[in-house]
Write a protein that holds these residues in place. Structure first.
Motif, mmCIF file in Angstrom:
data_model
loop_
_atom_site.group_PDB
_atom_site.id
_atom_site.type_symbol
_atom_site.label_atom_id
_atom_site.label_comp_id
_atom_site.label_asym_id
_atom_site.label_seq_id
_atom_site.Cartn_x
_atom_site.Cartn_y
_atom_site.Cartn_z
ATOM 1 N N PRO A 1 -9.835 -7.344 -21.924
ATOM 2 C CA PRO A 1 -8.850 -6.909 -20.928
ATOM 3 C C PRO A 1 -9.459 -6.793 -19.547
ATOM 4 O O PRO A 1 -10.679 -6.793 -19.370
ATOM 5 C CB PRO A 1 -8.405 -5.541 -21.461
ATOM 6 C CG PRO A 1 -9.581 -5.047 -22.237
ATOM 7 C CD PRO A 1 -10.194 -6.269 -22.861
ATOM 8 N N ASP A 2 -8.597 -6.701 -18.550
ATOM 9 C CA ASP A 2 -9.055 -6.395 -17.204
ATOM 10 C C ASP A 2 -9.904 -5.130 -17.232
ATOM 11 O O ASP A 2 -9.560 -4.131 -17.882
ATOM 12 C CB ASP A 2 -7.862 -6.169 -16.272
ATOM 13 C CG ASP A 2 -7.049 -7.428 -16.047
ATOM 14 O OD1 ASP A 2 -7.618 -8.528 -16.142
ATOM 15 O OD2 ASP A 2 -5.840 -7.309 -15.786
ATOM 16 N N SER A 3 -11.026 -5.167 -16.516
ATOM 17 C CA SER A 3 -11.979 -4.059 -16.446
ATOM 18 C C SER A 3 -12.635 -3.757 -17.785
ATOM 19 O O SER A 3 -13.271 -2.709 -17.951
ATOM 20 C CB SER A 3 -11.336 -2.790 -15.859
ATOM 21 O OG SER A 3 -11.033 -2.995 -14.494
ATOM 22 N N GLY A 4 -12.506 -4.676 -18.753
ATOM 23 C CA GLY A 4 -13.307 -4.605 -19.966
ATOM 24 C C GLY A 4 -14.569 -5.420 -19.775
ATOM 25 O O GLY A 4 -15.001 -5.698 -18.670
ATOM 26 N N GLY A 5 -15.179 -5.831 -20.885
ATOM 27 C CA GLY A 5 -16.386 -6.636 -20.796
ATOM 28 C C GLY A 5 -17.636 -5.779 -20.698
ATOM 29 O O GLY A 5 -17.779 -4.779 -21.410
ATOM 30 N N ILE A 6 -18.543 -6.144 -19.803
ATOM 31 C CA ILE A 6 -19.870 -5.524 -19.756
ATOM 32 C C ILE A 6 -19.875 -4.339 -18.796
ATOM 33 O O ILE A 6 -19.718 -4.494 -17.590
ATOM 34 C CB ILE A 6 -20.935 -6.559 -19.366
ATOM 35 C CG1 ILE A 6 -21.026 -7.625 -20.467
ATOM 36 C CG2 ILE A 6 -22.284 -5.888 -19.162
ATOM 37 C CD1 ILE A 6 -21.978 -8.751 -20.167
#
Length: 529
Positions: free
Chosen positions: A68-73
């Motif tokens: 999602p947006d602002s997910g990830g690392i």
């Protein structure tokens, strides 16, 4: 002494993790859904910084497709054990849920700009992990997340020893500290017989801060300092807001500094908005007679101008990287740029983008973007494209995420006066410039004007604090496309959902049917002041 001006790394450089190796300082920052993953900057004097590479391969399979947006690392932590760099970080696959769905990884390298080892998964108690190296032992710090109904999503700081070779847990996990105020982002330093636990406090918004606890034993119990080491939450007039997520580092002369994130808000009728995202700052630190760290300039507020205990040293010639023409400062969403959709060889001096998914895709959006670093900026690019359907588009974008962007695209529309009947295959139609504004509540057509595409078109946008004005060149003159748009909507602080990145300017291409339409771009320029 060196005078630095905060932020030292400007525009979308959050959660800085600072480490010193010899005469060099290195900072790793969060990359979230963006590539390159985990950008690293370096400096000799803490005031002047340059891009030094990134942790290539940090995303498993080199893909963050679907996050999602602002997910990830989130919040990488960089460290040095005397022989090699270590980085630990969390890949967050759910945002705004109790679970986060986190995988925590560790990777190492002998050079910050060099080859990083294949990431190895370690215990994943929560996001914002860190490593602590002491007397040949390796310790993993983490937030503890309690996802259960009625549970505390920020349920304290935990510590686990890891085997240095296998990274398997050694012994059990220790609960170091719980606090009624949200604490996260733990870092450990050793000084004067004490273990100091440096914590991000109060969440990463305007209530953010840095709090310190200490113990004689690494596993605790930890005593919390009576007051924050750093915060701007009690004074909304300060130019540096959201100050928090700190890390203490000792200089070669045994002085101390603190890296931390901060933000420079715009004041708007809807309240303060941080279009540039969260940025990296550095403060000078002293120690009081009771052995607690404090801001050397006094109080707990972040300073814009700071004398740091280093010698002013100009950077050597720009550090070479092997990232190619689409390397830094370019960034891409959820995967690295690939010649299959971002081609720099077919037409020298141009970038050819092959359209793929639409701008709200979390999978395969053909977009290249660069960070906006100041409240006044201008971007322009020349594009050559010949769309034949409304499912094809290419142009210039101001981007925050899939629910917050503005795009000026060359695309197709029905003949003037004909409604949107989706009959583009009949052959009739016209080429238009379409200005679209997207926000959380939906998409709005801000302008639609006819253009002729026998010659390349130069598109541009000028950002003046909270206002964005798009334009195109006609007869050598800038012709406005639509009216002013509210650029402050492309910020951490607009909308109801969590947002952690920053505004970007770039180019993109879309082909929703065949993924075969291409557009050529040249002369991209982003100027910030």
């Amino acid at each position: 002494m060196t005078l630095l001006h905060n932020p030292v790394i400007r525009g979308f450089a959050p959660d800085p993790s600072l480490v010193r190796v010899g005469d060099w300082y290195y900072v790793a920052t969060s990359s979230f859904e963006w590539f390159p993953t985990i950008p690293i900057h370096r400096s000799r004097d803490l005031a002047h910084w340059e891009y030094a590479g990134h942790v290539r391969g940090a995303a498993p399979g080199d893909s963050l497709a679907g996050v999602p947006d602002s997910g990830g690392i989130w919040a990488p932590s960089l460290s040095w054990d005397g022989e090699r760099f270590w980085v630990v970080y969390a890949v967050v696959r759910s945002v705004g849920t109790p679970y986060f769905d986190i995988d925590t990884y560790v990777s190492t390298a002998t050079e910050a700009s060099g080859k990083w080892t294949t990431p190895q998964r370690v215990a994943s108690h929560g996001f914002d992990p860190a490593l602590f190296h002491h007397q040949g032992r390796l310790w993993l710090l983490n937030l503890q997340n309690d996802h259960r109904p009625g549970g505390r999503r920020f349920a304290g700081i935990v510590l686990t020893e890891l085997d240095r070779e296998t990274l398997n847990p050694v012994g059990g996990t220790h609960l170091l500290l719980q606090h009624e105020r949200l604490v996260e982002g733990p870092k450990l330093v050793r000084r004067g017989g004490w273990y100091y636990l440096v914590l991000a406090e109060g969440g990463t918004g305007f209530e953010h801060g840095v709090r310190v606890a200490r113990s004689r034993a690494i596993t605790g119990p930890y005593e919390l300092a009576a007051r924050p080491l750093l915060t701007s939450r009690d004074d909304p007039s300060l130019p540096l807001q959201k100050a928090g997520h700190g890390e203490l580092v000792q200089t070669p002369d045994r002085d101390w500094v603190l890296s931390h994130l901060t933000a420079r808000p715009l004041q708007t009728p809807d309240g303060p908005r941080c279009t540039l995202g969260r940025e990296t700052a550095v403060q000078a630190v002293a120690w009081d007679e009771d052995g607690w760290p404090r801001m050397r300039h006094g109080g707990a507020h972040p300073a814009v101008e700071v004398d740091v205990p280093t010698r002013p040293e100009p950077l050597p010639p720009q550090l070479p990287t092997s990232e190619g023409p689409l390397g830094w400062p370019w960034s891409t969403l959820r995967a690295a740029p690939d010649p299959s959709w971002a081609d720099t060889t077919s037409r020298p001096g141009w970038i050819r983008l092959r359209g793929r998914h639409g701008p709200e895709s979390r999978w395969a959006h053909s977009l290249l973007a660069q960070r906006i670093t100041e409240h006044r900026a201008e971007a322009e690019v020349t594009v050559e494209a010949r769309p034949t359907t409304f499912t094809q588009a290419a142009g210039l974008v101001l981007w925050y995420n899939t629910e917050a962007y503005m795009s000026l695209d060359v695309t197709w529309a029905e003949p003037e006066g004909e409604g949107q009947r989706g009959q583009q295959w009949r052959g009739a139609g016209r080429t238009v410039l379409s200005l679209v504004e997207r926000e959380e509540s939906g998409t709005r057509q801000a302008a639609l004007v006819d253009v002729v595409t026998e010659e390349p078109l130069t598109l541009g946008v000028t950002v003046d604090e909270a206002e964005a004005r798009f334009w195109c060149l006609r007869g050598g003159l800038r012709t406005p496309v639509g009216g002013p748009l509210d650029f402050s909507k492309l910020s951490d602080d607009h909308g109801s959902r969590l947002r952690f990145t920053g505004a970007m300017a770039g180019i993109h291409a879309v082909d929703l049917v065949d993924a075969a339409f291409t557009a050529d771009f040249t002369g991209f320029r982003l100027t910030c002041w």
